[in-house]
Design a protein around this motif. Structure first.
Motif, mmCIF file in Angstrom:
data_model
loop_
_atom_site.group_PDB
_atom_site.id
_atom_site.type_symbol
_atom_site.label_atom_id
_atom_site.label_comp_id
_atom_site.label_asym_id
_atom_site.label_seq_id
_atom_site.Cartn_x
_atom_site.Cartn_y
_atom_site.Cartn_z
ATOM 1 N N ILE A 501 0.981 -0.849 0.085
ATOM 2 C CA ILE A 501 0.413 -0.368 0.337
ATOM 3 C C ILE A 501 0.725 1.665 -0.127
ATOM 4 N N LEU A 502 1.794 1.766 0.534
ATOM 5 C CA LEU A 502 2.897 2.797 1.292
ATOM 6 C C LEU A 502 3.318 2.438 -0.309
ATOM 7 N N GLY A 503 3.987 1.469 -0.887
ATOM 8 C CA GLY A 503 4.943 1.759 -2.516
ATOM 9 C C GLY A 503 4.067 2.296 -3.324
ATOM 10 N N ASN A 504 2.576 1.952 -3.268
ATOM 11 C CA ASN A 504 1.386 2.534 -4.249
ATOM 12 C C ASN A 504 1.194 4.546 -3.997
ATOM 13 N N LYS A 527 4.813 -1.327 -9.815
ATOM 14 C CA LYS A 527 3.424 -1.958 -10.025
ATOM 15 C C LYS A 527 2.544 -0.389 -10.828
ATOM 16 N N PRO A 528 1.530 -0.204 -12.192
ATOM 17 C CA PRO A 528 0.446 0.159 -12.879
ATOM 18 C C PRO A 528 0.409 1.057 -11.835
ATOM 19 N N LEU A 529 0.140 2.567 -12.511
ATOM 20 C CA LEU A 529 -0.983 3.452 -11.129
ATOM 21 C C LEU A 529 -1.167 3.933 -12.260
ATOM 22 N N GLU A 530 -2.413 3.802 -12.803
ATOM 23 C CA GLU A 530 -3.306 5.239 -13.588
ATOM 24 C C GLU A 530 -4.057 6.022 -13.705
ATOM 25 N N PHE A 539 -8.179 11.243 -9.816
ATOM 26 C CA PHE A 539 -8.938 9.703 -9.735
ATOM 27 C C PHE A 539 -7.236 8.908 -9.927
ATOM 28 N N ILE A 540 -6.773 7.885 -9.143
ATOM 29 C CA ILE A 540 -6.267 7.119 -9.031
ATOM 30 C C ILE A 540 -6.598 5.819 -8.881
ATOM 31 N N ASN A 541 -6.076 5.252 -9.386
ATOM 32 C CA ASN A 541 -6.438 3.150 -9.689
ATOM 33 C C ASN A 541 -7.922 3.828 -8.982
ATOM 34 N N LEU A 566 -7.343 7.031 2.245
ATOM 35 C CA LEU A 566 -5.776 6.393 1.336
ATOM 36 C C LEU A 566 -6.072 5.332 0.033
ATOM 37 N N VAL A 567 -4.699 5.826 -1.031
ATOM 38 C CA VAL A 567 -5.603 4.594 -2.161
ATOM 39 C C VAL A 567 -5.176 3.134 -2.034
#
Length: 809
Positions: A501-504, A527-530, A539-541, A566-567
């Protein structure tokens, strides 16, 4: 012999006859001098006496081919017989050629015998203006009344009404131009430049013609004037002033003449209106022929000469603003190109005092692309372009609140724009520091300390070179972590999930608040992030986050955004079973397993979980033999889809899995939620903690930890107070009947009491009545032992106040 004598006689007669013919004619006047003219006219008696007393008679008589402007007696003060004169005083009144008044037409400039000190050999002859217009003949400001010819010296004498005034030199005139004739009020700019820093005196500008344009046509502001008076602006100043100075004294009636300025620019001078208008090229003067002792001044409302005004650049403006140290630093760091081109569209931020030595990076951070007007909040691109991690030029944040403009939240703009070419210059109240490292850049007021600590603990704040992409960090604030509640407990217990989660939250690439469109980036864990925007929402993911220019943080290697939620990456799923493992719910889970309801943990159901200890205290355990009661208990603690949302909203009607039984939520002022059975009595349970499942579904599910179990017995009416649910009309009828019955009973009591004769009791006796002793006139009985006779004995026994003892001394 006779012939010889006769011839001698004839020659003698002829000689005498010839001699008589060559004698002067009796009609020719005798030879005269200037002194003779003065002596023969009583109107010149005082100037003649002044010359005699000053021992200047011989000097005047020796002059030839001159015109003496002799002051008449009326030029002297009343009662003054003479005036002490010097040779200069007399020379000021001597024109260096004989002048015939009849030949003077309009305005003409002549020279006198008075010489001023000059760099020119022999000095400069003081000019004088003769004006023969409108039937009035003037010499400077004196009226010429009459003319006398002096035959012996080919000179002339003009009688004038007053002494000629002393003229100022050019340098004296420009030094005092602010107090000069009102006609010069709008022609101050060049005059100030001539006098500032002793420019005129240093160059000894004499024997010249000044072509002075108006302030409006020159268009020099205070900054530009200040620059021209600096050492660095001396060359521009010299070129400007000398472009408006012509060698020689040219004025009055002029035939077209071609000459040059002191900068060797060719000019054509001419005149019209009998010499009262002097033209330069095709520009006419607005006022002409103002004489100085060593020059002449003509005024123009337009620039008479093209390309005479210097081209001003940002460098020159910085010098004019007194920021020579900034210019020196830019030159030292080889950044001169930033301030030498007036066509570059840019904005420069400066402080009023820049004494300290700035680094090259810091200097570049004060330059922004484009001319900024400060009409909105925006991010500006500076010219500080780091070649390390941040692969683009660093940003500068602008916030506009009313009339106040701040940069990076804590530096304020203190001036309006100062334009020069395509560049704007602004003053700020303090120096603009470079963006700080991440840990120092994030303000504690953003309440992101927990996020920073977690990122640091997991080693995610080491921003290495990522190919010039820079970094974007999303920082959940304290509210975001607090709202997780039980989810956070799960994350603490599962470090691998926490790391994911933190890496995101740390992204390779820069996402500022003005990001538009969509992009696929990678996180720090590859990791991919839209990322996309829709109507200014980021919008994040797929998760909406609230980012704003006001809260975003610029740091040395990117940008950080405090966010209120939190995302989670799509790979992280935290369901109800995982949340149940974070609380003391083993007994509750065994009950579900016993009743074969545990499969609901993996569906869209939410659970109200009492602790195992509270279940054992209330005898709701898997060992309970009464399965029917245990099932009621379990179903009361299970909420169908949508139930969790209703509890979050604290609705009054929340469905349970038990048929026709609902819960009701009540929120205390402290923020704590209380639950009770809506179809039961008033027993309540308190919600201690909660946790929402993290999943890909849109239905909110999770668990609620409560302080005690919801008892099925609360559904029984006998176990507590009875709650009647009567219609409003029935209730109203009951109230009316009760009031009627009460009125009948009261009436009966009243009739009975009035019809029956009874003694007055102490409770119905009047509060105030005549005392018994007073009515019967009987002697008073002695007071009881140890009790004094007092007024308090007669005080009403129904009074709530203690009597005041007036018998006390």
């Amino acid at each position: 012999m006779w012939d010889l004598l006769s011839r001698t006689l004839i020659l003698g007669l002829l000689f005498i006859s010839g001699a008589c013919k060559e004698s002067p004619d009796d009609d020719v006047p005798p030879t005269t001098t200037i002194i003779d003219i003065l002596s023969s006219n009583a109107n010149f008696s005082k100037i003649l006496l002044s010359l005699q007393r000053s021992d200047l008679v011989d000097y005047v008589n020796e002059l030839g081919n001159v015109t003496f402007l002799a002051p008449l007696n009326t030029a002297f003060s009343e009662g003054q017989l003479y005036q002490s004169l010097s040779i200069n005083d007399v020379s000021r009144h001597m024109i260096d050629q004989p002048v015939n008044a009849d030949e003077v037409r309009g305005l003409e400039v002549y020279r006198t015998l008075l010489f001023n000190t000059s760099v020119l050999s022999g000095g400069v002859q003081r000019p004088i203006l003769l004006d023969n217009r409108d039937d009035l003949f003037l010499a400077d400001n004196a009226i010429v009344t009459e003319q006398y010819d002096v035959r012996s010296s080919n000179s002339a004498v003009f009688g004038i009404s007053s002494f000629l005034e002393r003229r100022k030199s050019a340098c004296e005139f420009f030094a005092d131009i602010a107090h000069a004739d009102p006609v010069f009020a709008e022609y101050q700019s060049l005059g100030r430049l001539f006098s500032d820093n002793d420019f005129c005196a240093t160059r000894k500008i004499t024997n010249v013609t000044f072509l002075v344009p108006s302030d409006a046509s020159v268009g020099l502001n205070e900054i530009e004037l200040n620059y021209l008076n600096t050492d660095q602006g001396l060359e521009d100043k010299t070129r400007l002033l000398e472009s408006h100075v012509v060698s020689g004294i040219w004025g009055g009636r002029l035939d077209p003449v071609h000459t040059k300025t002191l900068t060797n620019q060719k000019v054509r001078l001419s005149s019209n209106s009998e010499g009262s208008n002097v033209r330069v090229q095709n520009t006419s003067s607005t006022f002409a022929n103002y004489l100085l002792s060593d020059g002449i001044v003509h005024l123009y409302d337009a620039l008479p000469l093209e390309n005479s005004i210097p081209v001003f650049t940002p460098r020159k403006y910085l010098l004019g603003l007194g920021l020579a140290s900034v210019v020196d630093q830019l030159d030292f760091h080889k950044l001169s190109g930033l301030i030498d081109d007036r066509n570059v569209s840019q904005t420069i931020f400066v402080t009023e005092s820049a004494e300290s030595t700035e680094s090259k990076s810091s200097l570049l951070y004060h330059f922004v692309d484009g001319a900024v007007e400060f009409d909105r909040d925006e991010l500006l691109t500076t010219k500080y372009c780091s070649s390390s991690v941040l692969g683009h030029c660093q940003k500068l944040k602008v916030l506009k609140r009313g009339d106040q403009v701040s940069l990076n939240n804590n530096v304020f703009v203190t001036s309006s724009k100062i334009p020069v070419g395509n560049t704007y210059i602004y003053f700020v109240d303090e120096d603009l520091p470079l963006p700080l490292p991440f840990q120092h850049a994030v303000s504690p007021f953003l309440r992101c300390a927990k996020s920073i600590k977690l990122l640091h603990d997991f080693g995610l704040l080491k921003f290495h070179n990522n190919g010039g992409l820079g970094y974007t960090v999303f920082l959940p604030n304290a509210d975001a972590w607090r709202d997780l509640d039980l989810v956070l407990d799960y994350l603490y217990a599962n470090r691998d999930v926490m790391l994911e989660i933190l890496g995101n939250l740390v992204v390779n690439g820069l996402i500022y608040d003005d990001f538009r469109g969509s992009a696929t980036l990678t996180t720090l864990l590859d990791k991919p992030l839209e990322v996309e925007t829709d109507s200014d929402t980021l919008f994040i993911n797929g998760t909406a986050v609230d980012v704003s220019i006001e809260s975003e943080v610029l740091f040395d290697k990117g940008v950080a955004h405090p966010i209120g939620s939190l995302v989670f990456p799509a790979t992280v799923q935290i369901g109800v079973p995982e949340l149940l493992s974070t609380v003391d719910g083993e007994e509750f889970l065994r009950v579900l397993q016993l009743l074969r309801l545990d499969h609901l943990l993996y569906e869209d159901y939410s659970f109200i979980v009492p602790s195992s200890r509270s279940m054992r205290l209330e005898n709701f355990t898997s060992e309970l033999s009464n399965l029917a009661r245990l099932e009621k208990f379990a179903r009361l603690h299970i909420l169908p889809a949508g139930g969790m949302e209703k509890i979050i909203e604290c609705n009054d009607t929340i469905p349970t899995l038990l048929e026709n039984v609902h819960l009701s939520c009540r929120e205390l002022t402290s923020g704590i939620s209380m639950l009770r059975v809506r179809e039961g009595n008033d027993h309540e349970v308190r919600v201690l903690r909660h946790g929402l499942a993290i999943s890909s579904t849109d239905t909110a599910t999770g668990i609620l930890l409560v302080d005690r179990s919801i008892n099925p017995d609360w559904l029984s009416a006998s176990a507590g107070p009875i709650h009647l649910h009567l219609p409003f009309v029935a209730l109203l009828v009951g109230v009316v009947i009760g009031m009627l019955l009460l009125a009948v009973v009261a009436s009966c009591c009243l009739v009975c009491s009035v019809g029956k004769h009874t003694s007055v009791s102490s409770e119905t006796a009047p509060l105030l009545r005549a005392h018994e002793r007073l009515e019967n006139h009987a002697p008073p009985s002695p007071p009881p032992p140890n009790e004094s006779e007092s007024y308090s004995n007669y005080y009403s026994t129904h009074s709530s106040s203690r009597p005041i003892d007036v018998d006390q001394p």
